[in-house]
Scaffold this motif. Structure first.
Motif, PDB file in Angstrom:
ATOM      1  N   ARG A  93       4.241  -4.071  -8.214  1.00 26.39           N
ATOM      2  CA  ARG A  93       4.691  -4.623  -6.886  1.00 26.39           C
ATOM      3  C   ARG A  93       3.481  -5.332  -6.522  1.00 26.39           C
ATOM      4  O   ARG A  93       3.657  -5.873  -5.224  1.00 26.39           O
ATOM      5  CB  ARG A  93       4.346  -2.998  -6.679  1.00 26.39           C
ATOM      6  N   PHE A  94       2.699  -5.880  -6.776  1.00 30.81           N
ATOM      7  CA  PHE A  94       1.406  -6.027  -6.916  1.00 30.81           C
ATOM      8  C   PHE A  94       2.234  -7.746  -6.487  1.00 30.81           C
ATOM      9  O   PHE A  94       1.963  -8.668  -6.300  1.00 30.81           O
ATOM     10  CB  PHE A  94       1.088  -6.559  -8.096  1.00 30.81           C
ATOM     11  N   LEU A 104       0.720  -1.088   0.158  1.00 27.77           N
ATOM     12  CA  LEU A 104      -0.097   0.161  -0.106  1.00 27.77           C
ATOM     13  C   LEU A 104       0.914   0.844  -0.050  1.00 27.77           C
ATOM     14  O   LEU A 104       0.600   1.800  -0.481  1.00 27.77           O
ATOM     15  CB  LEU A 104      -1.123   0.250   1.270  1.00 27.77           C
ATOM     16  N   VAL A 105       1.677   0.969   0.305  1.00 23.33           N
ATOM     17  CA  VAL A 105       2.960   2.186   0.959  1.00 23.33           C
ATOM     18  C   VAL A 105       3.925   2.419  -0.660  1.00 23.33           C
ATOM     19  O   VAL A 105       3.623   3.685  -1.221  1.00 23.33           O
ATOM     20  CB  VAL A 105       3.611   2.545   2.024  1.00 23.33           C
ATOM     21  N   GLN A 106       3.985   1.076  -0.614  1.00 16.21           N
ATOM     22  CA  GLN A 106       4.689   1.849  -2.466  1.00 16.21           C
ATOM     23  C   GLN A 106       3.930   2.369  -3.270  1.00 16.21           C
ATOM     24  O   GLN A 106       4.346   2.652  -3.894  1.00 16.21           O
ATOM     25  CB  GLN A 106       5.261   0.021  -2.997  1.00 16.21           C
ATOM     26  N   ALA A 107       2.818   1.367  -3.695  1.00 13.15           N
ATOM     27  CA  ALA A 107       1.712   2.101  -4.318  1.00 13.15           C
ATOM     28  C   ALA A 107       1.318   3.052  -4.458  1.00 13.15           C
ATOM     29  O   ALA A 107       0.996   4.288  -4.786  1.00 13.15           O
ATOM     30  CB  ALA A 107       0.610   0.517  -4.381  1.00 13.15           C
ATOM     31  N   LYS A 135      -8.926  -3.386   0.100  1.00  8.67           N
ATOM     32  CA  LYS A 135      -9.734  -2.996  -0.678  1.00  8.67           C
ATOM     33  C   LYS A 135      -9.678  -2.245  -1.050  1.00  8.67           C
ATOM     34  O   LYS A 135     -10.202  -1.041  -1.789  1.00  8.67           O
ATOM     35  CB  LYS A 135     -10.720  -4.252  -1.168  1.00  8.67           C
ATOM     36  N   GLU A 136     -10.803  -0.659   0.259  1.00  6.89           N
ATOM     37  CA  GLU A 136     -10.752   0.254   0.372  1.00  6.89           C
ATOM     38  C   GLU A 136      -9.295   1.169  -0.183  1.00  6.89           C
ATOM     39  O   GLU A 136      -9.445   1.512  -1.497  1.00  6.89           O
ATOM     40  CB  GLU A 136     -11.219   1.038   1.501  1.00  6.89           C
ATOM     41  N   ARG A 137      -8.291   1.068   0.056  1.00  6.56           N
ATOM     42  CA  ARG A 137      -7.176   1.528   0.209  1.00  6.56           C
ATOM     43  C   ARG A 137      -6.937   1.542  -1.512  1.00  6.56           C
ATOM     44  O   ARG A 137      -6.030   2.392  -2.186  1.00  6.56           O
ATOM     45  CB  ARG A 137      -6.016   1.448   1.272  1.00  6.56           C
ATOM     46  N   LEU A 138      -6.705   0.377  -1.854  1.00  7.01           N
ATOM     47  CA  LEU A 138      -6.454  -0.553  -3.799  1.00  7.01           C
ATOM     48  C   LEU A 138      -7.176   0.225  -4.051  1.00  7.01           C
ATOM     49  O   LEU A 138      -6.886   0.834  -5.452  1.00  7.01           O
ATOM     50  CB  LEU A 138      -6.674  -1.859  -3.534  1.00  7.01           C
ATOM     51  N   ILE A 164       3.353   5.955  -5.604  1.00  9.56           N
ATOM     52  CA  ILE A 164       4.327   6.309  -7.142  1.00  9.56           C
ATOM     53  C   ILE A 164       3.196   7.197  -7.381  1.00  9.56           C
ATOM     54  O   ILE A 164       3.576   8.494  -8.445  1.00  9.56           O
ATOM     55  CB  ILE A 164       3.412   5.034  -7.811  1.00  9.56           C
ATOM     56  N   LEU A 165       2.113   7.424  -7.017  1.00  5.61           N
ATOM     57  CA  LEU A 165       0.805   8.726  -6.749  1.00  5.61           C
ATOM     58  C   LEU A 165       1.505   9.542  -6.461  1.00  5.61           C
ATOM     59  O   LEU A 165       1.736  10.641  -7.443  1.00  5.61           O
ATOM     60  CB  LEU A 165      -0.545   7.786  -5.971  1.00  5.61           C
ATOM     61  N   ALA A 166       2.260  10.166  -5.596  1.00  6.75           N
ATOM     62  CA  ALA A 166       2.555  11.177  -4.909  1.00  6.75           C
ATOM     63  C   ALA A 166       3.630  11.726  -4.936  1.00  6.75           C
ATOM     64  O   ALA A 166       4.172  13.151  -5.047  1.00  6.75           O
ATOM     65  CB  ALA A 166       2.103  10.849  -3.048  1.00  6.75           C
TER      66      ALA A 166
END
Length: 346
Positions: free
Chosen positions: A187-188, A27-30, A116-119, A33-35
């Motif tokens: 990452r997945f 979750l942190v890695q993903a 799931k919510e965070r994904l 990528i956005l931030a």
């Protein structure tokens, strides 16, 4: 406006029954990528207008879909001493911090729902960027883009064609986004998650070999707007398969039929007298056109006869047709393989 999110599509299918270090790491890695790679909130110590707009919109959409006013506290207060007296100071978190605090919050309920919510937030972020990239590539190059391409820094002109420079600028942005997608999917795999992001959606992939050899190149091919109906129907097939919904193979077959029709139209072989998929297959297989061979035509027609047609008509008083899970997997993979192969022949 209702927004399709990962958590809702897969609410009846368990992804994780515990929360471990690999879940937190993913979750942190993903999020980073956005931030950091896609939408930094700050540049050179100042708020970036594009980043602010992105994170404000992402927070608004995600909180609305979850039915909450804010993902984590926007306003916070603290007490400080001044001249020997206590003073309460109130400050506002920026939206990227609000999203970050929510994403890294400790699990308080179902680990599966939490993840799931965070994904879903990651999915919405990638979907938004992909929509921007697609819109950019589909539009005419602007004067502003040509001007930027002609300047390496303020006031200094760079030799070369500004139009070509703007085009290369678009290619650079597109490649950067594709690199982000590749990292997310890597990452997945690194976290042993059976997931794959493609064309705006995170979906479950059940077979590593199929994903690598069929699914990944397939989604890349149908990202072109001309194949939008193919893309939508195949995504529907995946979602119905993963949620044990009705007739996922029907949508896979519909995606294949759309592909055949589009190719027939593009090649100028459609004559208007076609009554179904078989006639469009004949357009591709005719001796004059020779796009596919006779045995390939027979294989495709058998698929529509035995897989698509029984699900495309009401069963009446007969037994409702159904496919087993392995048969459904085969039908979807058959459709994807053929679609990929046919597009490559264009």
């Amino acid at each position: 406006m209702l927004i399709d999110i990962f958590a809702r599509r897969y609410e009846n299918q368990t992804l994780r029954d515990s929360f471990e270090q690999r879940d937190s790491r993913l979750l942190v890695q993903a999020f980073r990528i956005l931030a950091e790679d896609m939408y930094p909130y700050y540049r050179d110590g100042k708020e970036d207008t594009v980043g602010v707009a992105f994170w404000t919109g992402l927070h608004s959409n995600m909180s609305r879909e979850l039915g909450v006013k804010e993902l984590s506290p926007i306003w916070f207060s603290y007490t400080s001493k001044w001249n020997g007296n206590d003073h309460v100071r109130t400050h506002k978190n920026d939206m990227v911090t609000v999203c970050d605090h929510w994403l890294t919050r400790a699990v308080s309920g179902s680990p599966d729902e939490h993840i799931k919510e965070r994904l879903s937030l990651i999915e919405l972020g990638f979907r938004g960027r992909e929509a921007e990239i697609n819109a950019m590539n589909a539009s005419a190059i602007t004067d502003g883009e040509r001007l930027v391409a002609s300047l390496s820094r303020s006031g200094l002109r760079v030799p070369g064609d500004p139009q070509e420079g703007a085009r290369k600028g678009r290619e650079t942005k597109t490649a950067a986004f594709r690199a982000c997608v590749e990292e997310l999917n890597a990452r997945f795999r690194q976290a042993s998650y059976p997931l794959n992001y493609h064309n705006g959606y995170i979906q479950i992939s059940t077979d590593d070999v199929v994903q690598r050899e069929i699914e990944t190149p397939f989604w890349a091919l149908v990202s072109n707007p001309i194949w939008s109906n193919v893309d939508l129907d195949m995504k529907e097939a995946f979602d119905l398969r993963d949620s044990d919904g009705r007739d996922p193979a029907f949508f896979a077959a519909r995606a294949l039929e759309s592909t055949i029709k589009i190719i027939s139209d593009q090649k100028g072989w459609t004559h208007g007298g076609e009554k179904g998929a078989h006639n469009y297959i004949d357009n591709l297989a005719s001796k004059k056109n020779g796009f596919i061979s006779s045995w390939e035509s027979a294989s495709l027609k058998d698929f529509f006869t035995h897989v698509r047609n029984p699900f495309g008509h009401g069963a009446g008083s007969s037994q409702m047709p159904s496919l087993s899970r392995p048969q459904t997997e085969w039908a979807i993979e058959f459709g994807m393989s053929w679609i990929k192969n046919l597009i490559h022949r264009l």
